[in-house]
Design an enzyme around this catalytic site. Structure first.
Site, PDB file in Angstrom:
ATOM      1  N   LYS A   1       0.860  -1.208   0.000  1.00 19.07           N
ATOM      2  CA  LYS A   1       0.000   0.000   0.000  1.00 19.07           C
ATOM      3  C   LYS A   1       0.886   1.244   0.000  1.00 19.07           C
ATOM      4  CE  LYS A   1      -3.849   1.966   2.723  1.00 19.07           C
ATOM      5  NZ  LYS A   1      -4.635   1.825   3.970  1.00 19.07           N
TER       6      LYS A   1
ATOM      7  N   SER B   1      -9.773   1.748   2.974  1.00 19.25           N
ATOM      8  CA  SER B   1      -8.990   2.550   2.065  1.00 19.25           C
ATOM      9  C   SER B   1      -7.973   1.752   1.267  1.00 19.25           C
ATOM     10  CB  SER B   1      -8.245   3.628   2.854  1.00 19.25           C
ATOM     11  OG  SER B   1      -7.288   3.024   3.731  1.00 19.25           O
TER      12      SER B   1
ATOM     13  N   SER C   1      -9.493  -0.631   7.319  1.00 14.93           N
ATOM     14  CA  SER C   1      -9.034  -0.509   5.929  1.00 14.93           C
ATOM     15  C   SER C   1      -8.406  -1.753   5.340  1.00 14.93           C
ATOM     16  CB  SER C   1      -8.037   0.633   5.794  1.00 14.93           C
ATOM     17  OG  SER C   1      -8.734   1.808   5.583  1.00 14.93           O
TER      18      SER C   1
HETATM   19  N1  GLN Z   1     -13.103   3.777   6.559  1.00 11.58           N
HETATM   20  C1  GLN Z   1     -12.091   4.163   7.514  1.00 11.58           C
HETATM   21  C2  GLN Z   1     -11.932   5.661   7.503  1.00 11.58           C
HETATM   22  O1  GLN Z   1     -12.263   6.259   6.504  1.00 11.58           O
HETATM   23  C3  GLN Z   1     -10.811   3.485   7.143  1.00 11.58           C
HETATM   24  C4  GLN Z   1      -9.645   3.920   7.942  1.00 11.58           C
HETATM   25  C5  GLN Z   1      -8.456   3.024   7.817  1.00 11.58           C
HETATM   26  O2  GLN Z   1      -8.493   1.914   8.320  1.00 11.58           O
HETATM   27  N2  GLN Z   1      -7.397   3.530   7.233  1.00 11.58           N
HETATM   28  O3  GLN Z   1     -11.469   6.233   8.446  1.00 11.58           O
END
Ligand code: GLN
Length: 473
Positions: A67, A142, A166
């Site tokens: 990532k 994400s 995420s």
């Molecule tokens: N959906 C979560 C957010 O937008 C994802 C965050 C993450 O785990 N990076 O905060």
């Protein structure tokens, strides 16, 4: 080829496969046939330079997608943001140093929702990604691009970050195993900070055994991250439990709060079916109550923006990129305003505003500290449950992957996608998303995945129960 990590290693060792052929095959896919739009950069020179060296180590140069929030010297690290569009990684993250020391090779950097905020791959400053299970569907976020890279066989496995789901949410929507380890299990050094008390590096793999192997390769103490602990060879030895094919003596809690009105009834039915199958394997499964769970989203979305607004304050266009000489400004305040309006997208700006508000003198006690109190109560709920049970079972996501363009327009509705995943981040416990079959949704069969959580540093229990779940689906 759809190889798992373990098969790849075994086949290299018995000389059925040559690592060079396999890595070049995946390199070619990443460069020329990335049909899901997963990669943002492909470090060709680094691959050629390191292939022979890494082939001699345990992971045999297995191609792993990374990532784009994790710094690797040979690549840019954009965090999916215009603010860092041209940012060269000045050093390599500890987890990647560890991966290299075991012979894993980065096959490419995967795009991501901007600054790791999002649940649908729609907040990246660059482009969206497709779900390999239905290219008209979102892959989750994400880390949706990393999940798609593994589900679409563009890599054998991937590393991502999970601050509020995420890894687990996109893994579930794309149908691969997603593991968020215990907070502190993997070093955060060299991982661009999103919300420091919640961030954790974890894995995307094609099965549970691969998750154990990849975690083992990147976990461990790092004197550059004070939260890390020794690698815990015990966990690896206990992971031998992975070989057990039954659940005799295992107690599983299912919180009744998970059967909420926002849970798709078809997913609730999969959960019920799984409970029955696990009972047949010898587990004792009981309903429990964890009253803080419904407050997870409210708590997370007070703490996460507060920490993110602080972490992102460094991106002012001076030290990091986005110096733009075309801007005209009269004073430093206008300069910051122009740079941060241009460099950050809408969702990141929204979180910075929310976080700054939550931390302001007038609201600090009422919002931020209140959220910390709820977080403490949630930790109590978890410790109490883990006194009597080995793992907690529930859904990973409230719905299957929705269609592109059908995402909730209201950000609060979108935040609800994280309801089942963020409690593990708030409490620091390890959690893994596991297959539960498919359900029909608007004429398509879409994967449904369930989540298991265990007490701190008991990933071995996740591997044991996870393997059995895998075997019954
Ligand atoms: N959906 C979560 C957010 O937008 C994802 C965050 C993450 O785990 N990076 O905060």
């Amino acid at each position: 080829m759809n190889l798992t990590l373990a098969d790849y290693i075994a086949w290299v060792e018995n000389k059925t496969l040559n690592p060079r052929d396999v890595v070049l095959h995946y390199l070619n896919k990443a460069k020329n046939n990335d049909q899901y739009n997963a990669f943002i950069s492909v470090p060709e020179q680094y691959i050629h330079d390191n292939l022979d060296d890494y082939s001699a180590k345990v992971l045999r140069a297995a191609p792993i997608a990374i990532k784009d929030i994790i710094l690797v010297k040979w690549s840019k690290t954009t965090c999916g943001s215009d603010m860092l569009r041209n940012y060269d990684s000045p050093y390599t993250a500890t987890c990647i140093e560890k991966l290299h020391s075991h012979g894993g090779i980065m096959i490419g950097k995967t795009n991501m929702d901007e600054a790791a905020m999002g649940a649908s791959t729609e907040t990246s400053a660059f482009w969206k990604c497709f779900n390999p299970h239905g290219t008209n569907r979102i892959p989750g976020g994400s880390s949706g691009w990393s999940a798609a890279a593994v589900a679409g066989d563009l890599a054998l496995a991937a590393l991502g970050t999970d601050t509020g789901g995420s890894i687990r949410q996109p893994a579930a929507l794309c149908g691969v195993v997603g593991l968020k380890p215990t907070y502190g299990r993997v070093s955060r050094y060299g991982v661009s900070a999103m919300a420091s008390s919640l961030d954790q590096v974890g894995t995307f793999t094609k099965n549970v055994s691969d998750a154990a192997l990849l975690l083992w390769s990147v976990a461990g103490y790092d004197d550059k991250d004070a939260q890390t602990q020794p690698r815990d060879e015990e966990m690896i030895i206990r992971s031998e439990e992975c070989k057990k094919t039954d659940l005799k003596g295992i107690k599983i809690a299912v919180p009744k709060e998970f059967y909420a009105e926002w849970l798709d009834p078809k997913i609730a039915q999969k959960l019920d079916e799984m409970i029955q199958k696990l009972q047949e394997k010898g587990a004792i499964v009981e309903e429990v109550s964890m009253p803080t769970l419904p407050y997870a989203v409210a708590t997370y979305y007070a703490i996460q923006p507060a920490e993110a607004s602080t972490n992102l304050a460094r991106f002012d266009g001076l030290k990091f990129w986005l110096q733009d000489d075309t801007f005209t400004y009269d004073n430093i305040k206008d300069y910051y305003k122009a740079i941060r309006s241009k460099g950050f997208g809408k969702e990141v700006q929204r979180r910075i505003l929310l976080g700054t508000y939550a931390l302001s003198a007038a609201n600090y006690e009422g919002i931020y500290m209140k959220a910390w109190e709820v977080r403490e109560k949630m930790k109590d709920d978890f410790s109490k449950t883990f006194k009597d049970y080995d793992v907690i079972l529930g859904p990973t996501t409230p719905t299957v992957a929705w269609k592109m363009g059908e995402e909730p327009k209201d950000p609060l509705a979108m935040y609800m996608a994280d309801i089942f995943v963020c409690p593990a981040n708030l409490t620091g416990v390890p959690a893994m998303s596991i297959p539960a079959g498919t359900v029909e949704n608007e004429g398509e069969q879409m994967p449904v995945w369930l989540q298991i959580m265990a007490n701190h540093r008991r990933e071995d229990l996740l591997f044991h129960v996870g393997k059995v779940m895998e075997s019954v689906v």
